[in-house]
Design a protein around this motif. Structure first.
Motif, mmCIF file in Angstrom:
data_model
loop_
_atom_site.group_PDB
_atom_site.id
_atom_site.type_symbol
_atom_site.label_atom_id
_atom_site.label_comp_id
_atom_site.label_asym_id
_atom_site.label_seq_id
_atom_site.Cartn_x
_atom_site.Cartn_y
_atom_site.Cartn_z
ATOM 1 N N GLY A 86 0.797 -1.217 -0.054
ATOM 2 C CA GLY A 86 -0.129 -0.036 0.091
ATOM 3 C C GLY A 86 0.910 1.139 -0.099
ATOM 4 N N SER A 87 -0.043 2.357 -0.070
ATOM 5 C CA SER A 87 0.528 3.612 -0.220
ATOM 6 C C SER A 87 -0.460 4.549 0.395
ATOM 7 N N PRO A 88 -0.542 4.833 1.588
ATOM 8 C CA PRO A 88 -1.634 5.608 2.304
ATOM 9 C C PRO A 88 -1.721 7.024 1.650
ATOM 10 N N ALA A 89 -0.604 7.668 1.110
ATOM 11 C CA ALA A 89 -0.815 8.812 0.660
ATOM 12 C C ALA A 89 -1.574 8.911 -0.623
ATOM 13 N N ARG A 90 -1.661 7.786 -1.295
ATOM 14 C CA ARG A 90 -2.416 7.503 -2.442
ATOM 15 C C ARG A 90 -3.633 6.885 -2.403
ATOM 16 N N GLY A 91 -4.009 6.743 -1.084
ATOM 17 C CA GLY A 91 -5.444 5.827 -0.620
ATOM 18 C C GLY A 91 -5.275 4.491 -1.091
ATOM 19 N N ASP A 92 -3.954 3.920 -0.962
ATOM 20 C CA ASP A 92 -4.057 2.483 -1.181
ATOM 21 C C ASP A 92 -3.414 1.683 0.021
#
Length: 185
Positions: A86-92
């Motif tokens: 995931g990548s929380p900054a991209r909503g993932d």
């Protein structure tokens, strides 16, 4: 104003035994991820039973200006087989399941919490189906098409062949000779 969060996953996912499977989870939040944000993945076997926690991820201020630290399972069937993608900054909030087994069939649930977001849909489910490698999965439509189209094609080819090359008719004429000849004496 009311803060809300929306989490989305694929409803169903199919893979073969031994595959690496990405369990995608995306989210939209009315607030930027904070140090209080958490992502929980849980699992319920296809046969039922209590859910098991697969991964817990807590964000603090050093990962993309927040810090992320994954807490993968230390025991159980997912030990050493879960990777954070995931990548929380991209909503993932996606994870990867390495070397899928038939025992992994079941429902995976992604839950994202990002206080103060308190409304919306903070969880979403994916039903994972793992099949043995080499098995060909036929849908009902494919089977019906095969049962209808194949015989139809054979009949069509036969009828076209009959039209192009009609059978010769044997007529009883003077030129016709029986394979058994009678000789007079």
């Amino acid at each position: 104003t009311v803060s809300s969060i929306l989490v989305k996953t694929r409803a169903e996912l199919h893979a073969s035994k031994g595959d690496d499977v990405t369990l995608s989870c995306t989210f939209t939040s009315s607030n930027t991820p904070t140090s209080k944000m958490t992502v929980d993945w849980s699992y319920r076997p296809q046969t039922g039973g209590p859910p098991q926690t697969v991964i817990l991820l807590i964000f603090s201020y050093t990962f993309f200006h927040f810090s992320s630290r994954a807490f993968p399972p230390l025991d159980g069937q997912f030990t050493s087989r879960i990777q954070w993608k995931g990548s929380p900054a991209r909503g993932d909030a996606s994870i990867s399941l390495v070397n899928a087994t038939l025992n992994d069939n079941g429902t995976f649930t992604c839950s994202v919490r990002n206080p103060p977001d308190v409304h919306g849909s903070p969880t979403s489910h994916t039903v994972l189906t793992i099949t043995p490698k080499g098995n060909i999965r036929f849908s009902d439509v494919a089977v019906l098409l095969a049962l209808i189209l194949l015989p139809s094609a054979v009949i069509t080819v036969f009828l076209i062949g009959r039209m192009i090359c009609p059978r010769k008719k044997h007529s009883k004429s003077k030129a016709y000779r029986s394979p058994i000849e009678v000789t007079e004496g």
